[in-house]
Design an enzyme around this catalytic site. Structure first.
Site, PDB file in Angstrom:
ATOM      1  N   ASP A 123       0.846  -1.190   0.000  1.00  0.00           N
ATOM      2  CA  ASP A 123       0.000   0.000   0.000  1.00  0.00           C
ATOM      3  C   ASP A 123       0.892   1.256   0.000  1.00  0.00           C
ATOM      4  OD1 ASP A 123      -3.058   0.783   0.494  1.00  0.00           O
ATOM      5  OD2 ASP A 123      -1.872   2.038   1.825  1.00  0.00           O
ATOM      6  N   ASP A 249      -7.750  -8.501  -3.812  1.00  0.00           N
ATOM      7  CA  ASP A 249      -7.641  -7.060  -3.578  1.00  0.00           C
ATOM      8  C   ASP A 249      -8.213  -6.291  -4.767  1.00  0.00           C
ATOM      9  OD1 ASP A 249      -7.025  -4.514  -2.826  1.00  0.00           O
ATOM     10  OD2 ASP A 249      -4.870  -4.703  -3.145  1.00  0.00           O
ATOM     11  N   HIS A 279      -6.486  -7.025   0.506  1.00  0.00           N
ATOM     12  CA  HIS A 279      -5.574  -5.891   0.411  1.00  0.00           C
ATOM     13  C   HIS A 279      -4.529  -5.925   1.516  1.00  0.00           C
ATOM     14  CE1 HIS A 279      -4.091  -1.993  -0.752  1.00  0.00           C
ATOM     15  NE2 HIS A 279      -4.275  -1.540   0.475  1.00  0.00           N
TER      16      HIS A 279
END
Length: 304
Positions: A123, A249, A279
């Site tokens: 991320d 995700d 995710h």
């Protein structure tokens, strides 16, 4: 603007997180400073690995990977970004910028572990970490990237736009339940509470609210030109570069191809799309991710 500090009692009962606290004072600019928390496990002289979290999590996300990596022989370093986890939190969303976060994290890294290190990033950990790789490739012996990318404008996906709007406008931006929804495996009530712990009230969530709007996914946004300039150096990175993305995700699924096709060190690596993995992959597939880091570091000659 105030620099908020989450009360220590909020972290009194955190499951499976026995790690000692470590602190670094970051120069935020404008005459301001903040304490940054980080996990530091394993021998100080062991080969280092940096674990960079994203939005809106903290180093708790790595609790399942840290012992595996320490047992493999690493010094494991996992910072909480400013505005997240146990780190201090400016309460003005406008104060958070992509450029400032790169600078703040670089300060921490230069001071705490200046030797070449392995990197695992997910991320926003990738948006920051991959920029750092481009800036100083000699300081990174290998990279494992998961559910992340280095955007430089273009057209954002509908899923990302929905997430950005939710973070901006949701009247009850509940972090723990959000983490639970974005994993393929269910979180316990204690784990959900641990993700809520850094944010006792709305002002503490300024960074978490701001981050989705800082992702430079549209032309003209701050960060687009900087990432465009970073891409040639990142593409030339020739040390082992592995992608391990989650098949569940909706935000980043498929983005790994842009890394695999463009980065020199990604050629010939055993890239995987992990099943039953959302995710926040560190919750769903911690063993596979840790093993990927270990094998990539050995291939790079970073870990014996």
């Amino acid at each position: 603007m105030e620099i908020l500090r989450t009360p220590a009692e909020r972290f009194a009962v955190i499951p499976d997180f026995p790690f000692a606290e470590n602190w670094f004072e970051v120069d935020l600019g404008d005459g301001l400073t903040a304490r940054q928390h980080y996990v530091d496990e394993g021998p100080a002289d062991a080969p280092p690995v940096l674990l960079l979290h994203g939005e809106p999590s903290w180093s708790f996300l790595y609790r399942k990977m840290i012992p595996i990596l320490v047992d493999a022989g690493f010094r494991v370093l996992a910072p909480d970004l400013i505005g997240f986890g146990k780190s201090d939190k400016p309460d003005d969303p406008e104060f958070y910028t992509y450029a400032r976060h790169v600078e703040w994290l670089t300060q921490w890294r230069d001071a705490i572990e200046p030797r070449p290190a392995a990197l695992f990033c997910q991320d926003w950990g990738g948006l920051l970490g991959l920029r750092m790789v481009a800036q100083s490739p000699e300081l990174f012996s290998c990279v494992v990237a998961s559910n992340t990318f280095l955007p430089a404008g273009g057209t954002p996906s509908p899923a990302f736009l929905a997430w950005r709007e939710f973070a901006r406008t949701s009247p009850d931006f509940a972090i723990g339940p959000l983490l639970d929804r974005a994993t393929a495996t269910a979180r316990t009530e204690a784990e959900i509470a641990a993700y809520d712990a850094p944010f006792p009230s709305e002002p503490y969530k300024a960074g978490a609210r701001a981050f989705p709007g800082l992702v430079p996914v549209e032309d003209g946004m701050p960060g687009v030109e900087e990432n465009k300039r970073a891409w040639p150096a990142l593409a030339a990175y020739s040390k082992p570069f592995l992608t391990l993305f989650g098949e569940d995700d909706p935000i980043t699924k498929g983005s790994e191809r842009f890394l695999i096709e463009r980065i020199a060190g990604a050629a010939g690596q055993p890239h995987l799309t992990l099943p039953n993995c959302g995710h926040f992959c560190q919750e769903d597939q911690p063993v596979a991710l840790a093993q990927g880091v270990i094998e990539t570091a050995r291939k790079a000659g970073h870990l014996g």
